[in-house]
Design a protein around this motif. Structure first.
Motif, short mmCIF file in Angstrom:
data_model
loop_
_atom_site.label_atom_id
_atom_site.label_comp_id
_atom_site.label_asym_id
_atom_site.label_seq_id
_atom_site.Cartn_x
_atom_site.Cartn_y
_atom_site.Cartn_z
N ILE A 176 0.83 -1.20 0.00
CA ILE A 176 0.00 0.00 0.00
C ILE A 176 0.87 1.26 0.00
CG2 ILE A 176 -1.71 1.30 1.33
CD1 ILE A 176 -2.87 -1.43 2.17
N GLU A 177 1.97 1.22 0.74
CA GLU A 177 2.91 2.35 0.72
C GLU A 177 3.50 2.56 -0.67
OE1 GLU A 177 7.04 3.85 2.94
OE2 GLU A 177 6.06 1.99 3.57
N ASN A 178 3.85 1.47 -1.33
CA ASN A 178 4.41 1.55 -2.68
C ASN A 178 3.39 2.11 -3.66
OD1 ASN A 178 6.51 1.16 -4.58
ND2 ASN A 178 5.61 -0.78 -5.24
N ALA A 179 2.12 1.76 -3.47
CA ALA A 179 1.07 2.32 -4.32
C ALA A 179 1.00 3.83 -4.15
CB ALA A 179 -0.27 1.67 -3.97
N THR A 180 1.04 4.29 -2.92
CA THR A 180 0.99 5.73 -2.66
C THR A 180 2.17 6.45 -3.31
OG1 THR A 180 -0.16 5.35 -0.56
CG2 THR A 180 0.91 7.48 -0.85
#
Length: 260
Positions: free
Chosen positions: A24-28
């Motif tokens: 999810i952090e990588n998506a952001t």
């Protein structure tokens, strides 16, 4: 690149259990403003809500996938109705028909599909529809349920029905979701769909952990890769990635009522 939204991703699946936070952090970091996580059965729907409660950028949908339609009971319909009232739930899904694998009997799939469409109508929620090797049956059911005048709405996710059905999609007031295979060099029919569909009818998605785009084909997909889909569609249409990103983000926000 402008912000994008992954309109269909199964973050609750076990393939993300060891690194969900990082995914999810990588998506952001890759300009993914929001992720819609549809359930495939009761447990998955409950988990989708739990994840959406933890991560502000994640929204949930609740439903029984056609593969799991044989497990749907009357009490589950009541459970889904209750879950659908959660503020992070933005749709009923993933629901529909799959006559390719036939993991549930076809008559059972049809009944479950219609029952869950009933919940969506009662709750005034859009639907996320799975359709594989059941195009005519799916459209017949949806055309009895909705048209552009009713306000009932939804998306045909990971669209694979070809250009011949695009006018029926439009007549329904539905949208289509395009995923990673549009990046494949030989996905000629999907390229035609991406070229011909009106931009105001288009969503982009990963269907992660499945359907990874080039150059990650065959590996685990993740929301950060949804930009590859926008880029491929832009190339096919002869327009910019930003234009595709902006349009699909606007469409997704409108369909699901997201608050970004």
């Amino acid at each position: 690149m402008s912000f994008v939204i992954d309109s269909h991703c199964h973050l609750d699946f076990a393939k993300f259990d060891h690194d969900r936070d990082a995914v999810i952090e990588n998506a952001t970091k890759n300009n993914v403003a929001a992720i819609v996580n549809p359930g495939v059965d009761l447990k998955s729907s409950q988990e989708a809500i739990r994840i959406a409660e933890k991560y502000p950028s994640v929204y949930a949908a609740v439903g029984f996938h056609p593969h799991d339609a044989r497990y749907l009971r009357k009490s589950n319909l009541e459970d889904l109705h209750q879950l659908a009232q959660h503020p992070q739930v933005v749709a009923i899904g993933e629901i529909g028909l799959d006559f390719y694998r036939d993991r549930s009997p076809r008559d059972v799939q049809i009944q479950a599909f219609q029952q869950q469409l009933g919940i969506a109508a009662e709750m005034d929620l859009p639907v996320i529809v799975h359709c594989r090797d059941a195009v005519e049956e799916t459209f017949t059911i949806l055309e009895e349920w909705a048209d552009a005048e009713t306000g009932r709405r939804g998306v045909l996710h990971a669209y694979s029905a070809g250009t011949k059905y695009l006018s029926r999609v439009s007549d329904l007031g539905f949208m289509i979701g395009i995923a990673g295979p549009v990046t494949f060099r030989k996905a000629f029919e999907l390229h035609k769909v991406a070229r011909d569909i009106s931009l105001d009818k288009l969503l982009i998605e990963t269907d992660a952990p499945f359907l990874a785009p080039e150059p990650y084909r065959g590996k685990r997909n993740q929301p950060a890769y949804v930009g590859y889909v926008a880029e491929a569609i832009g190339t096919i249409r002869g327009t910019s990635t930003d234009k595709v990103a902006e349009a699909t983000t606007r469409n997704t926000v409108k369909l699901f009522g997201l608050k970004l």
